[in-house]
Scaffold this motif. Structure first.
Motif, PDB file in Angstrom:
ATOM      1  N   ASN A 359       0.785  -1.161   0.008  1.00 11.33           N
ATOM      2  CA  ASN A 359       0.136  -0.099  -0.145  1.00 11.33           C
ATOM      3  C   ASN A 359       0.785   1.106   0.084  1.00 11.33           C
ATOM      4  N   LEU A 362       2.269   2.000  -3.526  1.00 12.71           N
ATOM      5  CA  LEU A 362       1.365   2.260  -4.510  1.00 12.71           C
ATOM      6  C   LEU A 362       0.607   3.631  -4.016  1.00 12.71           C
ATOM      7  N   ARG A 363       0.963   4.037  -2.940  1.00 17.54           N
ATOM      8  CA  ARG A 363       0.512   5.473  -2.460  1.00 17.54           C
ATOM      9  C   ARG A 363       0.674   6.684  -3.526  1.00 17.54           C
ATOM     10  N   ASP A 365       0.568   6.353  -6.522  1.00 18.90           N
ATOM     11  CA  ASP A 365      -0.420   6.096  -7.778  1.00 18.90           C
ATOM     12  C   ASP A 365      -1.771   6.026  -7.421  1.00 18.90           C
ATOM     13  N   LEU A 366      -1.989   6.215  -5.898  1.00 20.11           N
ATOM     14  CA  LEU A 366      -3.578   6.175  -5.531  1.00 20.11           C
ATOM     15  C   LEU A 366      -3.748   7.728  -4.950  1.00 20.11           C
ATOM     16  N   THR A 367      -5.342   8.191  -5.201  1.00 22.84           N
ATOM     17  CA  THR A 367      -5.684   9.172  -4.453  1.00 22.84           C
ATOM     18  C   THR A 367      -5.866   9.155  -2.961  1.00 22.84           C
ATOM     19  N   GLU A 370      -8.451   6.881  -2.321  1.00 23.19           N
ATOM     20  CA  GLU A 370      -8.359   5.356  -2.638  1.00 23.19           C
ATOM     21  C   GLU A 370      -7.381   4.840  -1.500  1.00 23.19           C
ATOM     22  N   TYR A 371      -6.352   5.611  -1.218  1.00 24.80           N
ATOM     23  CA  TYR A 371      -5.201   5.113   0.011  1.00 24.80           C
ATOM     24  C   TYR A 371      -6.103   4.951   1.217  1.00 24.80           C
ATOM     25  N   GLN A 374      -8.207   1.724   0.705  1.00 23.91           N
ATOM     26  CA  GLN A 374      -7.446   0.599   0.930  1.00 23.91           C
ATOM     27  C   GLN A 374      -6.914   0.168   2.168  1.00 23.91           C
TER      28      GLN A 374
END
Length: 703
Positions: A359, A362-363, A365-367, A370-371, A374
């Motif tokens: 997580n 990918l932070r 690439d995430l809003t 979304e973060y 997740q």
């Protein structure tokens, strides 16, 4: 090195072989061979000494053969040559079989003894020109030798470490009895006048075992003794039926008393003696009367020892029994569940660590939404895995509780269970299983499993008869239904009982957030439960009912408080996405001793009232449904007759508990229900200007 070791072992074996035990064994086989050679049946037949040789072990058959040869020389000189040859043949055959190590089954020894007697007998019959009847007697003697070999083989090779009359198989027990009966024939030839002390001893043993031992063993003895002593001559053949029928009558009259059993045996034997028309029958009747007289006048100290001998080991579950095996298996299963839980927990931690790292990677690439989403998913998934791990721990504790319960059962009274089964059969009740269990504290309970919803077991006359059988007073049967089966449990009536009063008030609508449960575990414990759900109304009522309901069912099923609380805690944790909790307050009272164990999970204080003294028992703890791994806070007290235990929910004590202790002190002599109503009324008066909460109170007096 191996050669040296073998020589040392051989030297050790030689030392063992020179021990007095070997000398005793040799002397025993010599004496038995000597005695059995004097055992005559069918007038002049003496086959049983040959039977003994055929079943003797390699180190013993020489001694039994020598004893037999000496006995035949003294007791049967006219047929000594024939029996001496039979002894030689059977000795050689026994030696050959022992060398080949083929003596694990009785068939070869039976064949050897049969052929040795038959061949030598036929040679003598042919040589002397015997009549057909003599050939028949030779065949009969050979068959008796074959049968004697079978019974001697079973008796010699049975496991004497299991010589408890409940552990030894019936076939082995019968073989021992029949073997002893054959030996008894030899002693029956020794008479005083025409009275046989051996027959007197046989009758005395039959009466003692029938009265103090078991009916089954008494019948085996009477049939064996009667047949063995009846084969001695034509005049005593009626004993085969006389002893068996007389024993049957004695069995029927045993419950009335010793005199009745003895008198019925004498009368029955006398009738058989008269019917036989034999002059020996008069002496047999006198022998039975003398034995019965000794049986009746035997001192109580001696009869107590005899009764302990027969029943001392019958109630104790032998090593390797089903109970012990079950305890071991449950403990292994409990340990396995603990290991599984630990493995699941380790895997959960690793998965959680991997998810957090992924997580974070990918932070970028995430809003933000979304973060966060997740993170919530990972947290919720981890929480589910945590609860799954806790469930395995809970199952482990529950299995350990069951193991402890079975282990605490001191023994299973199979004798009483059999008597209860016969009693219920008279009422045409045929249960699947009956267990009479005495725990390590000496308390008895009876569990009867039936395959339908049995109602006759609640009859007062049946319960009274069950109490007589066990020599205990039992409470009214508690019935638990499992689909198509029912379990009826009779618990021993304890020294105390509870007079209980309780009262409740719902702060919002008809549903009260507090739940009260009263549980009797069937083992002499009365359990009081108050579970208070968070908040008020329907949601609080659901949490409270769930906590108290689950706990009461688990406790009734025999699980411990700690393992039951873990299950309740896990159930509340997964009940919904919203916060869900319940306080749990338990008091478990041993009605035999008055000991009370208090268990609290976030619950308010409990009050114990002894006369004018009021003790406040307050324990710090967490309610169920908030965190994993919560435990009960515990405290123990002792109640005596007339003492009160008072349990409340926090709705009562939140109004200020200072008023409660003086009130309880003043109401000590009132009935519990009146005290409960008074406390609730006073709490409502105090809280009328405040925000009300659900209120519950239990008042119980030990009587």
């Amino acid at each position: 090195m191996k050669t040296i070791t073998r020589k040392k072992e051989t030297f050790t074996e030689k030392i063992k072989n020179s021990k007095p035990s070997l000398i005793f064994t040799a002397a025993a086989y010599f004496i038995l061979g000597f005695i059995l050679s004097s055992c005559f049946v069918l007038r002049a037949a003496s086959p049983f000494s040959v039977s003994l040789i055929s079943v003797s072990k390699r180190s013993s058959f020489v001694y039994s053969a020598l004893g037999s040869a000496v006995g035949y020389l003294l007791f049967c000189p006219e047929n000594f040559a024939r029996y001496a040859v039979a002894v030689i043949i059977v000795s050689l055959g026994t030696f050959a079989v022992s060398l080949a190590e083929l003596k694990n089954q009785p068939y070869l020894p039976m064949l050897i003894s049969f052929l040795s007697l038959l061949v030598t007998g036929l040679v003598v019959d042919i040589k002397t020109g015997a009549l057909p009847m003599q050939y028949m007697l030779t065949l009969a003697e050979s068959l008796l030798g074959l049968g004697g070999t079978f019974f001697f083989f079973k008796a010699v090779n049975c496991n004497f470490r299991r010589f408890r009359f409940k552990a030894l198989p019936v076939s082995d027990l019968a073989s021992i009895v029949i073997s002893c009966s054959i030996i008894l024939i030899s002693f029956s030839r020794l008479t005083i006048g025409r009275v046989s002390p051996a027959r007197m001893a046989g009758v005395l043993i039959i009466l003692l075992i029938t009265h103090y031992g078991s009916d089954k063993l008494g019948m085996i003895l009477s049939l064996s003794f009667g047949l063995a002593l009846g084969l001695e001559s034509r005049e005593t053949i009626f004993l085969a039926g006389a002893y068996a029928f007389s024993t049957l009558l004695a069995m029927l009259f045993c419950p009335v008393g010793k005199w009745s059993a003895a008198l019925s045996f004498i009368v029955s034997t006398a009738l058989f003696s008269i019917a036989s028309g034999s002059q020996t029958g008069i002496y047999i009747t006198l022998e039975a009367a003398a034995a019965a007289f000794v049986f009746v006048l035997m001192p109580s100290a001696a009869t107590k020892k005899i009764e302990e001998f027969f029943h001392g080991g019958s109630d104790i579950t032998p090593d390797g029994s089903l109970r012990n095996s079950l305890v071991v298996r449950l403990r292994f299963a409990s340990s396995a569940m603990t290991n599984i839980s630990e493995c699941v927990n380790e895997v959960r931690e690793k998965i959680n660590e991997i998810n957090e790292k992924n997580n974070e990677k990918l932070r970028c690439d995430l809003t933000e939404e979304e973060y966060i989403s997740q993170e919530i998913i990972n947290a919720k998934t981890n929480e589910i895995r945590v609860i799954a791990s806790d469930q395995f721990f809970s199952i482990s504790d529950m299995l350990a509780d069951l193991a402890r319960e079975f282990d605490e059962a001191e023994y299973f009274d199979n004798i009483a269970a059999g008597r209860i089964r016969r009693l219920l059969g008279e009422y045409e009740i045929y249960p699947k299983n009956i267990s009479v269990i005495e725990d390590k504290y000496g308390r008895v309970r009876i569990e009867i499993m039936t395959n339908n919803r049995e109602t006759m077991l609640s009859r007062a006359d049946i319960q009274k008869e069950i109490s007589k059988i066990c020599g205990r007073n039992f409470e009214k049967g508690k019935v638990t239904h499992f689909r198509d089966d029912s379990m009826v449990t009779f618990a021993e009536r304890p020294n105390y009982t509870f007079e209980i009063g309780y009262a409740q008030h719902s702060a919002e609508g008809k549903l009260c957030g507090d739940t009260i449960k009263l549980v009797n575990d069937g083992k002499g414990h009365s359990i009081l439960i108050i579970s208070d759900g968070m908040g008020r109304g329907g949601r609080a009522a659901l949490d409270g009912a769930m906590g108290a309901g689950l706990l009461s069912r688990l406790l009734s099923a025999g699980f411990g408080f700690d393992s039951a609380l873990k299950v309740v805690n896990s159930a509340l944790l997964v009940k919904s996405n919203e916060e869900s909790l319940a306080t749990i307050d338990c008091a478990s009272v041993d009605l035999f001793t008055g000991r009370v164990d208090l268990y609290k999970a976030g619950a308010p204080a409990t009050f114990i009232v002894k006369g004018n003294s009021v003790t406040k028992c307050e324990l710090s703890s967490m309610p169920a449904g908030i965190l994993r791994g919560i435990e009960f806070a515990k405290r123990t007290a002792v109640l005596s007759r007339g003492n009160l235990i008072v349990m409340t929910s926090d709705g009562i004590t939140e109004a200020g508990g200072e008023w409660l202790q003086p009130l309880l002190k003043g109401c000590n002599d009132c009935p519990p229900q009146e005290i409960a109503d008074t406390v609730l009324r006073e709490a409502l008066n105090i809280a009328k200007d405040k925000k009300e909460d659900d209120m519950s109170i239990i008042v119980a007096r030990l009587k």
